[in-house]
Write a protein that holds these residues in place. Structure first.
Motif, PDB file in Angstrom:
ATOM      1  N   ARG A   2     -50.945 -29.659   6.559  1.00  0.00           N
ATOM      2  CA  ARG A   2     -51.719 -29.535   5.338  1.00  0.00           C
ATOM      3  C   ARG A   2     -50.853 -29.020   4.194  1.00  0.00           C
ATOM      4  N   SER A   3     -51.262 -29.443   2.988  1.00  0.00           N
ATOM      5  CA  SER A   3     -50.561 -28.940   1.816  1.00  0.00           C
ATOM      6  C   SER A   3     -51.120 -27.586   1.446  1.00  0.00           C
ATOM      7  N   ILE A   4     -50.437 -26.861   0.618  1.00  0.00           N
ATOM      8  CA  ILE A   4     -50.867 -25.527   0.219  1.00  0.00           C
ATOM      9  C   ILE A   4     -52.177 -25.572  -0.549  1.00  0.00           C
ATOM     10  N   ASP A   5     -52.447 -26.706  -1.223  1.00  0.00           N
ATOM     11  CA  ASP A   5     -53.668 -26.816  -2.007  1.00  0.00           C
ATOM     12  C   ASP A   5     -54.907 -26.980  -1.134  1.00  0.00           C
ATOM     13  N   GLU A   6     -54.696 -27.377   0.146  1.00  0.00           N
ATOM     14  CA  GLU A   6     -55.824 -27.557   1.050  1.00  0.00           C
ATOM     15  C   GLU A   6     -56.252 -26.261   1.727  1.00  0.00           C
TER      16      GLU A   6
END
Length: 349
Positions: A35-39
């Motif tokens: 997952r990306s940090i924004d998720e």
């Protein structure tokens, strides 16, 4: 001496060898991408404090440590405000009209325009196109004696500040461009004049409201209907006012403005205090079958004064009605693809 195997009547059973299972490769499970940090839910989002009711009391008594959040009614109102604040590409032109005088057309123009101006961050102006001594500018605190004629006579208008010197501004930030005060001159205000002034306003304002005269056959009205992106048709909560509003819709349909009728919002203005014998729900149903939406503006003591209008002096029901009206019009903003062009046909003017 050789030993003999004893005789038996049971058949000899042959034991088959057990087959050995051949190991097979297991299917590899799909590996999800990281997952990306924004998720990630890294931040515990704070709730807006409630503004009224028991939620507000709990919030205040606990000094903010207990925050039940906004009530369903408050969340609904926030959604209403988001609709009003929808972005508009270029500009959006709203014509406010009625065939019958005294039904609250100018009051609706100021109420709607002030609501847009107070709740949005862009520029909103109301333009008085009444050829018969329009009173739009008298519904706000006037700070300029200049009129649309003065604006048209100025050939050096190049910026917003140039136009601003010809307008008056209400506390809500709504600006008003007044019509000519001399009746002998205002009668000559025609389609060409209206369109010329509109071309100037389009350069500097995002929402332009036109307060029309009560007639449909004057030359300026031809320009208003050709340029409008939406109509606000005002009717009183009385049978004669409703009849006039219905006749206006029929006239527009007969003269090639069917598309504009479909983008019309009818305002039923309850200008009398107390209950009325008229069935407003039936009236709403009648107009809803013919137009895009219907909005009732309830009676309000401040609006009934017939003087300057200040949103902060309106009662809560009237304030809410104008916000709902603004939201109905703003819902059409994304579909704004250009000026309305009537169907070909003989001009009624």
């Amino acid at each position: 001496m050789t030993a003999h195997r004893p005789f038996t009547s049971q058949p000899v059973q042959l034991v088959e060898p057990v087959p050995t299972a051949i190991p097979t490769a297991r299917p590899t499970a799909a590996v999800a991408p990281p997952r990306s940090i924004d998720e990630l839910e890294l931040i515990r989002r704070a709730q807006l404090p409630p503004s009224k009711g028991w939620r507000r009391w709990l919030y205040r008594l606990s000094f903010g440590s207990a925050n039940p959040g906004q009530s369903p009614a408050e969340l609904e109102y926030e959604q209403l405000l988001r609709r009003v604040r929808q972005p508009v590409r270029g500009n959006y032109k709203i014509a406010v009209l009625s065939m019958k005088g005294g039904v609250g057309k100018t009051t609706t123009t100021i109420g709607l325009g002030s609501t847009f101006a107070a709740l949005r961050g862009d520029r909103v102006i109301a333009y008085d196109a009444n050829p018969d001594f329009g009173t739009l500018v008298y519904r706000i605190h006037r700070d300029s004696d200049r009129t649309v004629r003065d604006l048209l006579a100025d050939k050096e208008v190049h910026s917003y500040s140039d136009v601003r010197s010809y307008t008056s501004q209400a506390r809500s930030r709504l600006e008003v461009l007044a019509s000519e005060r001399d009746p002998s001159v205002s009668e000559a205000f025609n389609e060409r004049d209206y369109t010329a002034a509109l071309r100037i306003l389009e350069q500097f304002y995002n929402i332009i409201l036109t307060d029309c005269g009560t007639g449909l056959m004057n030359s300026a009205m031809a320009g208003v209907l050709k340029e409008a992106d939406a109509l606000v048709l005002v009717s009183s909560a009385a049978k004669d006012g409703a009849r006039s509003a219905g006749a206006t819709l029929e006239w527009l349909s007969r003269h090639g403005f069917d598309d504009l009728v479909k983008r019309t919002v009818v305002v039923i203005n309850e200008s009398r205090k107390g209950s009325t014998a008229l069935d407003v729900e039936q009236l709403k149903s009648y107009f809803a079958e013919r137009t895009r939406a219907v909005q009732v503006v309830p009676y309000d003591d401040h609006l009934a004064e017939g003087d300057t209008i200040d949103l902060e002096l309106l009662g809560k029901p009237a304030q809410r009605a104008f916000v709902e009206l603004a939201a109905l019009l703003a819902d059409d903003f994304p579909a704004n693809v250009g000026r309305h062009v009537p169907a070909p046909g003989p001009s009624p003017w």
